[in-house]
Enzyme design. Structure first.
Site, PDB file in Angstrom:
ATOM      1  N   HIS A 102      -6.214   1.327  11.522  1.00  0.00           N
ATOM      2  CA  HIS A 102      -5.181   0.573  10.821  1.00  0.00           C
ATOM      3  C   HIS A 102      -3.776   0.961  11.272  1.00  0.00           C
ATOM      4  O   HIS A 102      -3.464   2.123  11.514  1.00  0.00           O
ATOM      5  CB  HIS A 102      -5.343   0.685   9.297  1.00  0.00           C
ATOM      6  CG  HIS A 102      -5.068   2.027   8.694  1.00  0.00           C
ATOM      7  ND1 HIS A 102      -3.816   2.409   8.291  1.00  0.00           N
ATOM      8  CD2 HIS A 102      -5.886   3.062   8.377  1.00  0.00           C
ATOM      9  CE1 HIS A 102      -3.869   3.613   7.754  1.00  0.00           C
ATOM     10  NE2 HIS A 102      -5.109   4.039   7.808  1.00  0.00           N
ATOM     11  N   ASP A 149      -1.795   9.309   9.553  1.00  0.00           N
ATOM     12  CA  ASP A 149      -2.685   8.324   8.947  1.00  0.00           C
ATOM     13  C   ASP A 149      -2.019   6.959   9.091  1.00  0.00           C
ATOM     14  O   ASP A 149      -1.111   6.643   8.314  1.00  0.00           O
ATOM     15  CB  ASP A 149      -2.914   8.693   7.478  1.00  0.00           C
ATOM     16  CG  ASP A 149      -3.767   7.718   6.717  1.00  0.00           C
ATOM     17  OD1 ASP A 149      -4.438   6.880   7.352  1.00  0.00           O
ATOM     18  OD2 ASP A 149      -3.764   7.778   5.468  1.00  0.00           O
ATOM     19  N   GLU A 186      -4.395  -1.856   5.436  1.00  0.00           N
ATOM     20  CA  GLU A 186      -5.513  -1.002   5.029  1.00  0.00           C
ATOM     21  C   GLU A 186      -5.168  -0.203   3.783  1.00  0.00           C
ATOM     22  O   GLU A 186      -6.020   0.011   2.906  1.00  0.00           O
ATOM     23  CB  GLU A 186      -5.892  -0.059   6.177  1.00  0.00           C
ATOM     24  CG  GLU A 186      -7.182   0.721   5.946  1.00  0.00           C
ATOM     25  CD  GLU A 186      -6.961   2.086   5.255  1.00  0.00           C
ATOM     26  OE1 GLU A 186      -7.963   2.750   4.906  1.00  0.00           O
ATOM     27  OE2 GLU A 186      -5.792   2.488   5.083  1.00  0.00           O
ATOM     28  N   GLU A 187      -3.921   0.261   3.707  1.00  0.00           N
ATOM     29  CA  GLU A 187      -3.534   1.162   2.618  1.00  0.00           C
ATOM     30  C   GLU A 187      -3.491   0.471   1.249  1.00  0.00           C
ATOM     31  O   GLU A 187      -3.389   1.149   0.225  1.00  0.00           O
ATOM     32  CB  GLU A 187      -2.168   1.792   2.920  1.00  0.00           C
ATOM     33  CG  GLU A 187      -2.140   2.698   4.138  1.00  0.00           C
ATOM     34  CD  GLU A 187      -2.920   3.989   3.963  1.00  0.00           C
ATOM     35  OE1 GLU A 187      -3.599   4.150   2.927  1.00  0.00           O
ATOM     36  OE2 GLU A 187      -2.843   4.842   4.862  1.00  0.00           O
ATOM     37  N   ASP A 224     -10.228   6.709  11.744  1.00  0.00           N
ATOM     38  CA  ASP A 224      -9.231   7.011  10.721  1.00  0.00           C
ATOM     39  C   ASP A 224      -9.173   8.522  10.531  1.00  0.00           C
ATOM     40  O   ASP A 224      -9.962   9.267  11.118  1.00  0.00           O
ATOM     41  CB  ASP A 224      -9.611   6.322   9.402  1.00  0.00           C
ATOM     42  CG  ASP A 224      -8.404   5.972   8.549  1.00  0.00           C
ATOM     43  OD1 ASP A 224      -7.358   6.652   8.673  1.00  0.00           O
ATOM     44  OD2 ASP A 224      -8.506   5.029   7.739  1.00  0.00           O
ATOM     45  N   HIS A 248      -1.931  11.140   2.809  1.00  0.00           N
ATOM     46  CA  HIS A 248      -1.212  10.340   1.798  1.00  0.00           C
ATOM     47  C   HIS A 248      -0.050  11.103   1.181  1.00  0.00           C
ATOM     48  O   HIS A 248       0.331  10.868   0.041  1.00  0.00           O
ATOM     49  CB  HIS A 248      -2.173   9.818   0.718  1.00  0.00           C
ATOM     50  CG  HIS A 248      -2.922   8.604   1.161  1.00  0.00           C
ATOM     51  ND1 HIS A 248      -3.491   7.719   0.279  1.00  0.00           N
ATOM     52  CD2 HIS A 248      -3.188   8.106   2.404  1.00  0.00           C
ATOM     53  CE1 HIS A 248      -4.078   6.740   0.956  1.00  0.00           C
ATOM     54  NE2 HIS A 248      -3.907   6.972   2.249  1.00  0.00           N
TER      55      HIS A 248
END
Length: 333
Positions: free
Chosen positions: A65, A166, A196-197, A219, A305
Site C-alpha cells: 500500500h 509502513d 489501505e490504512e 507490508d 502506526h
C-alpha cells in the site's frame, strides 16, 4: 534499495491522496513491467506477463500500500489552532509534540491543551495542530485538509528510521522484486494500493477487478523485541516474516508452505508471524469473489502506526530474495 526507501518515505501520500507517491513509483517502474494503469480508486496496477506459457503458471497479485497514516483537520478556531481526527489505527498517545506536514507545504506542531503534561497521557480531545497562525484567516489550512507525520529519515547501521516505513518499505520491496525478477512462469499483478490504512479499500476493489489466483501482501508487522513489548516471536534483523495469522486473516496453508519451502531452499532467514492486532491488504482480497488463497510477506517494524518507526534493512533485502525466488519457480501442485 536503501536510497529508494528513503526517497519514497519523503513523498507526501496519506490515505485518499496518493497522487504524489503514485507518480514517484511510476518513475521507477519504467522498463520493468509490460503494462501500467491507474484504476478508479487510485490503485497503481503494474502487470508483468509470464516469460513462457505453461500449465503451472498462476495469476499472482502482489500488493503493497502507498498510503500513510495522518490526521485530517475538523475545525479551525478563531486563533488559528486546528482540531483534527486521525486515520484508523493511529496511536493517538504518541502524537504529542510531533511535527506534521500538509500537502500545501504548511508545517504543524502537535500541541496539547492545558499545562505541561508531566505524567498525564494526553487525550485526543486535548490535542491540536499549531500551524503558526494568529487567526483562522491566517491558518492557510481548512477543514478537510490532511497532514502526515514528518521527521528526517535516519539510519544507524542497518536500522532505518522514518515516520512512514509502513508501507513505503513494502513499496520499495515490490519495486526491487520487479527489478530483479528476470523470468517467471506466472503473470505478476503488482498493485500499489490506495487507502489501505482506512480499511484496505484499494485492495478490495483491485482484488475484485483483477480476479487473481493467489494474493501476497507486502507490508510491515509488529515486533516483540523491545522493553515490555507484547510477547511476539518477531524481531528486527532476524529475517523476513511469513504470516501465519493476523486479526482478519489466516494464511492459506499452501501459500504459507510455498514461502517457507522457498526460504529454506535458498537459505533465506525467516520468522513466522502471528499478529494479534491489525491486518493487511491480503485479508480483503482473500474474501473477494469466490475466495483467493492468501499470504503475506512482512518486514518487521517497531512502533507501527506511530510517527517514529524502525526497521532493519536486511529484513527488507530478505523479503526481496524470498519473493524473487518464489516467483521464479512454479507454484507447488
Amino acid at each position: 534499495m536503501r536510497a529508494l526507501i528513503e526517497e519514497l518515505c519523503s513523498v507526501f501520500g496519506p490515505s485518499g491522496q496518493e497522487e504524489r507517491i503514485r507518480e514517484a513509483i511510476v518513475d521507477h517502474l519504467d522498463g520493468l513491467v509490460d503494462e501500467m494503469r491507474t484504476d478508479r480508486l487510485g490503485n497503481l496496477i503494474a502487470v508483468k506477463r509470464p516469460s513462457a506459457s505453461g500449465e503451472r503458471g498462476k495469476r499472482i497479485m502482489l500488493a503493497a500500500h502507498m498510503d500513510e497514516i495522518g490526521v485530517m483537520v475538523t475545525h479551525v478556531d478563531a486563533q488559528g489552532f486546528c482540531r483534527f481526527t486521525t486515520f484508523v489505527g493511529v496511536l493517538k498517545n504518541t502524537l504529542w509534540a510531533r511535527r506534521a506536514l500538509f500537502a500545501v507545504g504548511v508545517d504543524g506542531a502537535l500541541g496539547r491543551a492545558g499545562p505541561p503534561p508531566a505524567r498525564e497521557r494526553p487525550t485526543p480531545q486535548k490535542l491540536f495542530l499549531d500551524v503558526g497562525a494568529d487567526s483562522k484567516e491566517d491558518a492557510r489550512v481548512q477543514v478537510g485538509d490532511t497532514a502526515v507525520f514528518r521527521s528526517s529519515f535516519g539510519a544507524v547501521g542497518d536500522r532505518l528510521f522514518a515516520a512512514n516505513l509502513d508501507d513505503r518499505i513494502g513499496c520499495a520491496v515490490l519495486i526491487e522484486t520487479l527489478r530483479e525478477l528476470e523470468s517467471s512462469p506466472h503473470e505478476i499483478l503488482a498493485v500499489f494500493t490506495a487507502q489501505e490504512e482506512v480499511g484496505a479499500r484499494g485492495a478490495t476493489t483491485a482484488g475484485y477487478g483483477l480476479d487473481p489466483e493467489i494474493i501476497l501482501a507486502i507490508d510491515v508487522t509488529a515486533t516483540g523485541d523491545f522493553p515490555q513489548a507484547t510477547p511476539m516471536e518477531v524481531a528486527l534483523g532476524k529475517g523476513v516474516a511469513i504470516k501465519v495469522m493476523d486479526r482478519r486473516m489466516i494464511a492459506h496453508p499452501k501459500v504459507r508452505g510455498w514461502l517457507e519451502d522457498t526460504a529454506q531452499a535458498f537459505d533465506i532467514p525467516y520468522q513466522l508471524e502471528v499478529l494479534e492486532f491489525g491486518s493487511t491488504d491480503a485479508s480483503a482480497v482473500q474474501v473477494s469473489r469466490a475466495g483467493v488463497p492468501a499470504g503475506t510477506v512482512s518486514i518487521p517494524c517497531r512502533y507501527v502506526h506511530t510517527p517514529s518507526q524502525v526497521a532493519d534493512y536486511n529484513d527488507a533485502l530478505g523479503a526481496v530474495r524470498l519473493l524473487v525466488n518464489a516467483l521464479s519457480g512454479e507454484y507447488p501442485s
